[in-house]
Write an enzyme that holds these catalytic residues in place. Sequence first.
Site, PDB file in Angstrom:
ATOM      1  N   THR A 125       0.965  -1.191   0.159  1.00  0.00           N
ATOM      2  CA  THR A 125      -0.226   0.137  -0.018  1.00  0.00           C
ATOM      3  C   THR A 125       0.641   1.308  -0.233  1.00  0.00           C
ATOM      4  OG1 THR A 125      -1.378   1.435   1.294  1.00  0.00           O
ATOM      5  CG2 THR A 125      -0.303  -0.272   2.598  1.00  0.00           C
ATOM      6  N   ASP A 126       0.354   2.268  -0.540  1.00  0.00           N
ATOM      7  CA  ASP A 126       1.010   3.465  -0.537  1.00  0.00           C
ATOM      8  C   ASP A 126       1.161   4.205   0.934  1.00  0.00           C
ATOM      9  OD1 ASP A 126      -1.627   4.479   0.105  1.00  0.00           O
ATOM     10  OD2 ASP A 126      -1.685   6.031  -1.481  1.00  0.00           O
ATOM     11  N   GLU A 127       0.344   3.709   1.882  1.00  0.00           N
ATOM     12  CA  GLU A 127       0.244   4.195   3.226  1.00  0.00           C
ATOM     13  C   GLU A 127       1.671   3.858   4.047  1.00  0.00           C
ATOM     14  OE1 GLU A 127      -2.992   3.366   5.849  1.00  0.00           O
ATOM     15  OE2 GLU A 127      -4.276   3.491   3.758  1.00  0.00           O
ATOM     16  N   TYR A 149      -1.295  -0.712  11.047  1.00  0.00           N
ATOM     17  CA  TYR A 149      -1.768  -1.236   9.786  1.00  0.00           C
ATOM     18  C   TYR A 149      -0.501  -0.985   8.662  1.00  0.00           C
ATOM     19  CZ  TYR A 149      -3.310  -1.438   4.918  1.00  0.00           C
ATOM     20  OH  TYR A 149      -3.510  -1.658   3.551  1.00  0.00           O
ATOM     21  N   LYS A 153       2.346  -3.451   7.089  1.00  0.00           N
ATOM     22  CA  LYS A 153       2.811  -3.617   5.668  1.00  0.00           C
ATOM     23  C   LYS A 153       4.062  -3.285   5.179  1.00  0.00           C
ATOM     24  CE  LYS A 153      -0.288  -4.630   2.966  1.00  0.00           C
ATOM     25  NZ  LYS A 153      -0.822  -5.996   2.401  1.00  0.00           N
TER      26      LYS A 153
HETATM   27  N1  LIG Z   1      -8.396  -1.382  -0.126  1.00  0.00           N
HETATM   28  C1  LIG Z   1      -7.510  -0.490  -0.814  1.00  0.00           C
HETATM   29  O1  LIG Z   1      -7.862   0.674  -0.876  1.00  0.00           O
HETATM   30  C2  LIG Z   1      -6.005  -0.766  -0.512  1.00  0.00           C
HETATM   31  C3  LIG Z   1      -5.125  -0.081  -0.972  1.00  0.00           C
HETATM   32  C4  LIG Z   1      -3.910  -0.274  -0.957  1.00  0.00           C
HETATM   33  C5  LIG Z   1      -3.458  -1.569  -0.661  1.00  0.00           C
HETATM   34  N2  LIG Z   1      -4.351  -2.624  -0.298  1.00  0.00           N
HETATM   35  C6  LIG Z   1      -3.840  -3.899  -0.200  1.00  0.00           C
HETATM   36  O2  LIG Z   1      -4.621  -4.711  -0.862  1.00  0.00           O
HETATM   37  C7  LIG Z   1      -4.649  -5.983  -0.488  1.00  0.00           C
HETATM   38  C8  LIG Z   1      -6.242  -6.417  -0.209  1.00  0.00           C
HETATM   39  O3  LIG Z   1      -6.791  -5.225   0.446  1.00  0.00           O
HETATM   40  P1  LIG Z   1      -8.621  -5.468   0.493  1.00  0.00           P
HETATM   41  O4  LIG Z   1      -9.320  -3.906   0.428  1.00  0.00           O
HETATM   42  O5  LIG Z   1      -9.155  -6.217  -0.550  1.00  0.00           O
HETATM   43  O6  LIG Z   1      -8.816  -5.977   2.002  1.00  0.00           O
HETATM   44  P2  LIG Z   1     -10.080  -6.661   2.389  1.00  0.00           P
HETATM   45  O7  LIG Z   1     -10.025  -6.470   3.880  1.00  0.00           O
HETATM   46  O8  LIG Z   1     -11.404  -6.449   1.734  1.00  0.00           O
HETATM   47  O9  LIG Z   1      -9.703  -8.396   2.180  1.00  0.00           O
HETATM   48  C9  LIG Z   1      -8.882  -9.112   2.708  1.00  0.00           C
HETATM   49  C10 LIG Z   1      -9.130 -10.564   2.697  1.00  0.00           C
HETATM   50  O10 LIG Z   1      -7.951 -11.255   3.158  1.00  0.00           O
HETATM   51  C11 LIG Z   1      -8.532 -12.254   3.909  1.00  0.00           C
HETATM   52  N3  LIG Z   1      -7.653 -12.704   5.069  1.00  0.00           N
HETATM   53  C12 LIG Z   1      -7.270 -12.123   6.144  1.00  0.00           C
HETATM   54  N4  LIG Z   1      -6.107 -12.591   7.012  1.00  0.00           N
HETATM   55  C13 LIG Z   1      -6.062 -14.044   6.185  1.00  0.00           C
HETATM   56  C14 LIG Z   1      -5.428 -14.908   6.500  1.00  0.00           C
HETATM   57  N5  LIG Z   1      -4.359 -14.720   7.504  1.00  0.00           N
HETATM   58  N6  LIG Z   1      -4.931 -15.870   5.535  1.00  0.00           N
HETATM   59  C15 LIG Z   1      -5.750 -15.880   4.507  1.00  0.00           C
HETATM   60  N7  LIG Z   1      -6.848 -14.786   4.316  1.00  0.00           N
HETATM   61  C16 LIG Z   1      -6.638 -13.927   5.063  1.00  0.00           C
HETATM   62  C17 LIG Z   1      -9.709 -11.762   4.517  1.00  0.00           C
HETATM   63  O11 LIG Z   1     -10.729 -12.862   4.521  1.00  0.00           O
HETATM   64  C18 LIG Z   1     -10.242 -11.091   3.174  1.00  0.00           C
HETATM   65  O12 LIG Z   1     -10.761 -12.033   2.328  1.00  0.00           O
HETATM   66  C19 LIG Z   1      -4.305  -5.858   1.248  1.00  0.00           C
HETATM   67  O13 LIG Z   1      -3.055  -6.332   1.232  1.00  0.00           O
HETATM   68  C20 LIG Z   1      -4.301  -4.201   1.529  1.00  0.00           C
HETATM   69  O14 LIG Z   1      -3.106  -4.071   2.451  1.00  0.00           O
HETATM   70  C21 LIG Z   1      -5.571  -2.127  -0.274  1.00  0.00           C
END
Ligand SMILES: NC(=O)c1ccc[n+]([C@@H]2O[C@H](COP(=O)([O-])OP(=O)(O)OC[C@H]3O[C@@H](n4cnc5c(N)ncnc54)[C@H](O)[C@@H]3O)[C@@H](O)[C@H]2O)c1
Length: 335
Positions: A125-127, A149, A153
Amino acid sequence: MTTILITGGCGFIGSNYARYVSRHHPEYKMIVLDKLTYAGNPENISDLKNNPNFSFIKGDICDEKLITEIVPKVDYIVNFAAETHVDRSISEPDAFIKTDIFGTHNILEAVRNSSNVKRFLQISTDEVYGSILEGSFREDDPLEPSSPYSASKAGADLMCLAYWTTYKTPILITRSSNNYGPYQYPEKVIPLFVTNLIENKQVPLYGDGLNVRDWLYVEDNCVGIDLILHEGKLGEIYNIGAGEEVTNLELTHLLLEMLDKPKSMIRPVEDRKGHDRRYSVDCSKLRSLGWKPLADFKESIKQTVAWYQANRAWWEPLKSGEFKEYYKKQYRQMV
Ligand SMILES: NC(=O)c1ccc[n+]([C@@H]2O[C@H](COP(=O)([O-])OP(=O)(O)OC[C@H]3O[C@@H](n4cnc5c(N)ncnc54)[C@H](O)[C@@H]3O)[C@@H](O)[C@H]2O)c1
């Protein structure tokens, strides 16, 4: 046959990417592995279950035995699995450290010990860069995460880079800005605000509302992820962002306008602890691979709002039970 493992594929971005893979690489065998935490929902990929190349495993990336069994059978891994909600990381950081750092390390170890895996893409993430008031972060800028968080990451990113330097484990990393689109769990700002407004409830706006986020449509992120997975240089980091910077207040006004609600639906709440003021990433490295965001911001927000309006049956159950308890604790209002 090429096999791709998508961890966290029942979450928001992972499910959109699983659907992207089924459309763009129908010949791939796809395994979605997900622990199904509160944020993971099998409904998000229910349209894939009749695909003969698709299989689902309910499992935890921290489970060493399971990961050691699966990883040698796959060619590509994209790790979306993570605890992702900043507010939850502030109240309960443990799960973030376990999944985001230890779980990623578990996959790295299995990849290191397998000669089959060609590419392991870590979704970051950009965070991890922290806040920037002017200009944009490049991939080699130092990390200064603010929340548990983003710190977890950042820990995972550093572990991936260390495995590349030390063992030549074939990693790549993406760092994207905030995503929006269908199937996002309704605790995140856009689906929370849209669904609250549909239900005629107020929306909780942090602090002065002037924090700036760069909004990326999830489909554009999927295109970038897929390009980096196949054509990115091993050991490298790629930023992904659309350059659509808006303050939370501007975003809120846009959603109010689209849902035809008055400004009195905004309820200012105490600012998030350690709230980063602005995120911004320089994406020239990814653009040099031929990527550019295709979504028009206003049009894609409109489509996203329309998706939540048309899919109440998807989000209504998610806003009861555990969510309601959490939300009540968080804001003590609007439930
Ligand atoms: N949503 C955003 O805006 C955003 C932006 C930048 C980066 N990200 C990154 O993208 C990725 C996905 O984000 P998202 O928004 O889809 O998240 P989300 O919270 O919607 O989904 C996370 C998924 O991971 C699964 N999970 C959690 N712990 C687990 C484990 N121990 N083993 C297996 N599965 C597990 C959850 O059940 C869920 O399905 C993350 O790594 C996040 O850091 C998200």
